[in-house]
Structures are given as C-alpha cells and as structure tokens.
Design a protein around this motif. Sequence first.
Motif, PDB file in Angstrom:
ATOM      1  N   TYR A  22       7.347   1.245 -10.525  1.00  0.00           N
ATOM      2  CA  TYR A  22       5.943   1.644 -10.368  1.00  0.00           C
ATOM      3  C   TYR A  22       5.763   3.158 -10.275  1.00  0.00           C
ATOM      4  O   TYR A  22       4.654   3.659 -10.369  1.00  0.00           O
ATOM      5  CB  TYR A  22       5.359   1.016  -9.096  1.00  0.00           C
ATOM      6  CG  TYR A  22       4.798  -0.369  -9.265  1.00  0.00           C
ATOM      7  CD1 TYR A  22       3.541  -0.568  -9.817  1.00  0.00           C
ATOM      8  CD2 TYR A  22       5.519  -1.477  -8.853  1.00  0.00           C
ATOM      9  CE1 TYR A  22       3.014  -1.841  -9.959  1.00  0.00           C
ATOM     10  CE2 TYR A  22       5.000  -2.763  -8.984  1.00  0.00           C
ATOM     11  CZ  TYR A  22       3.751  -2.932  -9.531  1.00  0.00           C
ATOM     12  OH  TYR A  22       3.238  -4.203  -9.663  1.00  0.00           O
ATOM     13  N   ASN A  23       6.851   3.886 -10.020  1.00  0.00           N
ATOM     14  CA  ASN A  23       6.781   5.325  -9.765  1.00  0.00           C
ATOM     15  C   ASN A  23       5.934   5.613  -8.522  1.00  0.00           C
ATOM     16  O   ASN A  23       5.124   6.538  -8.504  1.00  0.00           O
ATOM     17  CB  ASN A  23       6.227   6.089 -10.966  1.00  0.00           C
ATOM     18  CG  ASN A  23       6.498   7.587 -10.851  1.00  0.00           C
ATOM     19  OD1 ASN A  23       7.515   7.999 -10.281  1.00  0.00           O
ATOM     20  ND2 ASN A  23       5.592   8.407 -11.362  1.00  0.00           N
ATOM     21  N   VAL A  24       6.087   4.813  -7.488  1.00  0.00           N
ATOM     22  CA  VAL A  24       5.412   5.036  -6.214  1.00  0.00           C
ATOM     23  C   VAL A  24       6.475   5.167  -5.127  1.00  0.00           C
ATOM     24  O   VAL A  24       7.647   4.860  -5.338  1.00  0.00           O
ATOM     25  CB  VAL A  24       4.449   3.887  -5.862  1.00  0.00           C
ATOM     26  CG1 VAL A  24       3.333   3.793  -6.875  1.00  0.00           C
ATOM     27  CG2 VAL A  24       5.202   2.560  -5.764  1.00  0.00           C
ATOM     28  N   GLY A  25       6.026   5.624  -3.958  1.00  0.00           N
ATOM     29  CA  GLY A  25       6.980   5.790  -2.886  1.00  0.00           C
ATOM     30  C   GLY A  25       8.052   6.778  -3.293  1.00  0.00           C
ATOM     31  O   GLY A  25       7.762   7.870  -3.771  1.00  0.00           O
TER      32      GLY A  25
ATOM     33  N   MET B 150       3.896  10.556 -15.483  1.00  0.00           N
ATOM     34  CA  MET B 150       5.274  10.519 -15.030  1.00  0.00           C
ATOM     35  C   MET B 150       6.181  11.266 -15.999  1.00  0.00           C
ATOM     36  O   MET B 150       7.043  12.068 -15.597  1.00  0.00           O
ATOM     37  CB  MET B 150       5.746   9.069 -14.893  1.00  0.00           C
ATOM     38  CG  MET B 150       7.179   8.933 -14.392  1.00  0.00           C
ATOM     39  SD  MET B 150       7.685   7.211 -14.210  1.00  0.00           S
ATOM     40  CE  MET B 150       7.645   6.690 -15.920  1.00  0.00           C
ATOM     41  N   LEU B 151       5.992  11.054 -17.287  1.00  0.00           N
ATOM     42  CA  LEU B 151       6.800  11.731 -18.295  1.00  0.00           C
ATOM     43  C   LEU B 151       6.549  13.234 -18.282  1.00  0.00           C
ATOM     44  O   LEU B 151       7.482  14.037 -18.421  1.00  0.00           O
ATOM     45  CB  LEU B 151       6.501  11.147 -19.679  1.00  0.00           C
ATOM     46  CG  LEU B 151       6.903   9.678 -19.883  1.00  0.00           C
ATOM     47  CD1 LEU B 151       6.421   9.178 -21.235  1.00  0.00           C
ATOM     48  CD2 LEU B 151       8.408   9.507 -19.762  1.00  0.00           C
ATOM     49  N   GLN B 152       5.293  13.645 -18.112  1.00  0.00           N
ATOM     50  CA  GLN B 152       4.967  15.064 -18.043  1.00  0.00           C
ATOM     51  C   GLN B 152       5.624  15.722 -16.839  1.00  0.00           C
ATOM     52  O   GLN B 152       6.138  16.844 -16.932  1.00  0.00           O
ATOM     53  CB  GLN B 152       3.450  15.241 -17.990  1.00  0.00           C
ATOM     54  CG  GLN B 152       2.738  14.898 -19.289  1.00  0.00           C
ATOM     55  CD  GLN B 152       1.227  14.892 -19.141  1.00  0.00           C
ATOM     56  OE1 GLN B 152       0.685  15.068 -18.049  1.00  0.00           O
ATOM     57  NE2 GLN B 152       0.524  14.676 -20.256  1.00  0.00           N
ATOM     58  N   ASP B 153       5.624  15.032 -15.714  1.00  0.00           N
ATOM     59  CA  ASP B 153       6.259  15.577 -14.513  1.00  0.00           C
ATOM     60  C   ASP B 153       7.760  15.746 -14.709  1.00  0.00           C
ATOM     61  O   ASP B 153       8.358  16.719 -14.225  1.00  0.00           O
ATOM     62  CB  ASP B 153       5.988  14.668 -13.308  1.00  0.00           C
ATOM     63  CG  ASP B 153       4.534  14.710 -12.865  1.00  0.00           C
ATOM     64  OD1 ASP B 153       3.832  15.662 -13.257  1.00  0.00           O
ATOM     65  OD2 ASP B 153       4.118  13.776 -12.134  1.00  0.00           O
ATOM     66  N   LEU B 154       8.371  14.805 -15.409  1.00  0.00           N
ATOM     67  CA  LEU B 154       9.809  14.904 -15.654  1.00  0.00           C
ATOM     68  C   LEU B 154      10.141  16.093 -16.538  1.00  0.00           C
ATOM     69  O   LEU B 154      11.163  16.769 -16.352  1.00  0.00           O
ATOM     70  CB  LEU B 154      10.316  13.608 -16.303  1.00  0.00           C
ATOM     71  CG  LEU B 154      10.388  12.375 -15.399  1.00  0.00           C
ATOM     72  CD1 LEU B 154      10.753  11.141 -16.204  1.00  0.00           C
ATOM     73  CD2 LEU B 154      11.415  12.582 -14.289  1.00  0.00           C
TER      74      LEU B 154
ATOM     75  N   GLY C  88       0.835  -1.190   0.000  1.00  0.00           N
ATOM     76  CA  GLY C  88       0.000   0.000   0.000  1.00  0.00           C
ATOM     77  C   GLY C  88       0.873   1.244   0.000  1.00  0.00           C
ATOM     78  O   GLY C  88       2.092   1.190   0.177  1.00  0.00           O
ATOM     79  N   GLU C  89       0.263   2.390  -0.208  1.00  0.00           N
ATOM     80  CA  GLU C  89       1.015   3.633  -0.231  1.00  0.00           C
ATOM     81  C   GLU C  89       1.480   3.995   1.176  1.00  0.00           C
ATOM     82  O   GLU C  89       0.731   3.914   2.143  1.00  0.00           O
ATOM     83  CB  GLU C  89       0.156   4.768  -0.805  1.00  0.00           C
ATOM     84  CG  GLU C  89      -0.083   4.637  -2.312  1.00  0.00           C
ATOM     85  CD  GLU C  89       1.196   4.890  -3.099  1.00  0.00           C
ATOM     86  OE1 GLU C  89       2.180   5.390  -2.511  1.00  0.00           O
ATOM     87  OE2 GLU C  89       1.214   4.579  -4.294  1.00  0.00           O
ATOM     88  N   GLN C  90       2.740   4.412   1.291  1.00  0.00           N
ATOM     89  CA  GLN C  90       3.282   4.864   2.557  1.00  0.00           C
ATOM     90  C   GLN C  90       4.049   6.150   2.320  1.00  0.00           C
ATOM     91  O   GLN C  90       4.478   6.438   1.205  1.00  0.00           O
ATOM     92  CB  GLN C  90       4.204   3.811   3.170  1.00  0.00           C
ATOM     93  CG  GLN C  90       3.508   2.490   3.447  1.00  0.00           C
ATOM     94  CD  GLN C  90       4.441   1.493   4.096  1.00  0.00           C
ATOM     95  OE1 GLN C  90       5.338   1.858   4.826  1.00  0.00           O
ATOM     96  NE2 GLN C  90       4.223   0.214   3.838  1.00  0.00           N
TER      97      GLN C  90
END
Length: 334
Positions: free
Chosen positions: A270-273, A308-312, A240-242
Amino acid sequence: MDRISNLPQDTIEKILTLMPLQDAVRTSILSRKWRNCWRSMPKLTFSVLNVSSESEEFNKHKLVKDILHVLILHMGPLLEFSICINDTEIANEIDPIIIHLSRTKNIKKFKFVKRPNDCYKIPFSFFSMQGLEHLDLMGCVFFDLKHYIELDQCTFVELFKCLSTVQVLKMCKFWIEDFNAYDNGIPQKLPTPLVHLRVLVLDVCFLHEDEISCLLCLINSSPNLEKIKLERCRDHEEWGEQTFDNWFDLEDHSGLKLDHLKELEITSFYNVGYEMEFVKLIMAKSPVLKLARIKLNPNVSVDEEMKMLQDLVRLPFPRASPTANFIIERMPFD
C-alpha cells in the motif's frame, strides 16, 4: 515378472508418497510383500477439506482416531507430516495427533493449514518437535498456553527455542497477534539465532507495531536468510494511518547484516506506514541481493502509484547491491 514389486524399498516408498494416502494404504492387500510397505512411508499427508461435521455420516472422533491409527501403525522414520482441515470442530480434536507427533524426533517438515478464518490453538506439546527444518502454519495461534502448562505466558521468544534448526518458515494469519510480550518489549534478537533459516514467509501489517518489531527480530536473528516474502493479511483501512518513531533509521540498525539475502518480495503493498522504509532498509543491508519485487495492492490508485515512483526517483536511497533489480508491479483484482 512383477517389476514393481521387485523395485528397491526406498523407490516403492517414494512412489507411495505420490499417491493419495488412502490408495497407498490399500496396497497392503495386494500381497504379503506389500502388506507393510506403506508403514515406512517418510511422508504422510491428510487433507480434510471436503468434509463437514454437519454431515450425518461424519464422525470427527472417528476421523481423528483413524489418523492416530495410521500414525501408530507407521514404523518410520516419519520425516514429513501435513494436515489440512476446514472445520473448527475437527480442529478441536487435533491435539492428540500433535501430542503423538511430539514424541518423535524425526519430523523435519510440518505443515498445518486451518481454514477458513477461525484459528486453531497449537498445544504446548508442539514445542517438543525440535528437529523441524520446514514449518508451514496457516490459521494457527500460540496462546492461552497456561491451560496446558504451568507457565503464565508463552512469549514470541519461547516459540523459536524449538525452531533452532528450521530452514523454511511460513506463518500466516495473525501469527503474532496473541503473543504475550516481555515487560521490556520484543527483543532486537532472539537468544538462540536461527542460523539454518533460509526462507522466511510471513503475513505482516506495517501499521501494527508488534508485528514490525517481531519481523525485525526474526530478520536480525537469521544471518543466513536467502529469501524474505511478506504477504499483507489485513487492509490498511482496518487500522487507519499510524505513526511510529524512526523505526527504520539506518543508524539504529547498524548491526543488521543480510550477507546472503538474494530475494525480497512484498505483496499487497500500500506504500503506507513504514512499508517503503522497510524496503529501503533491507536493500541497504543486502550486498548480494538480486531481486526486490513489490506487488501493489489493486486498491492503490494510479495517482498514488505515480507519486510513489516520483518519490523514488527524486529521493534515491542507498543500495548495498548495485546489481539488484527493483521491480514494482500491480496485483490483479480478484
């Protein structure tokens, strides 16, 4: 003329190491000259992936006895040892082999692969193999050592005391899960730096605090790293998200130097955490980096990838190496 028998001994040994071990040992019946050739092979590989302890003809005790017999007859120096097994009952009998190997100071490369999912507890005698330069472990854990020695715990730091000369380190499947941490947590650096370490390959979950701390400790302690490869061993749904507090603030890692790092690879991304924050940290600290390769997990949606690409693009980050190639690609479904 028997040209093969007249080859130099080191050439014969190299040929034998390319053969299945059983065939190499069988050369001892060819002639007197060949009787002891296999006993000086610098590399021994045992693969026990196609047998099961459920077979009536299989005797795990005999198997371990046979391997020990080979090791006792071996005249050395033994530089590389590899064993791959797929049965838990077999793994439970391996300790005497590790104990025997720990008595030699010659082994440079050690590989142990345990399949499928349950893990083999490495005995404390393993820590005596302090000449290792290449360590490849899969399906192993270092814990519960109080049953082998008069210590209350075996910490992450104590493991690497015996790996000061290792050049290639690969550890897979829950490699840090069962370590007992110090009262003050995992240190930022090891007391003895891994100055010889060139390649680091680990399974890492970026949603697990201890794993990230240990990863950063290893990287901080390895000033001559040339390649880092991280393979995610658990899906993020499991945790889960932490959220954690500013672990990858550049100011907090001002002392981190990766002056020799040329390649970074992360699979099942996953591009999470803090996955992307970790990538940014490494790229900001690696002046000679040539390639940063990110392989997206197949479960990452196209929309998530686009975001994710837009944020980069929208939020560029500092790169110590202006020539580093940053590649994002999608892993295929199994």
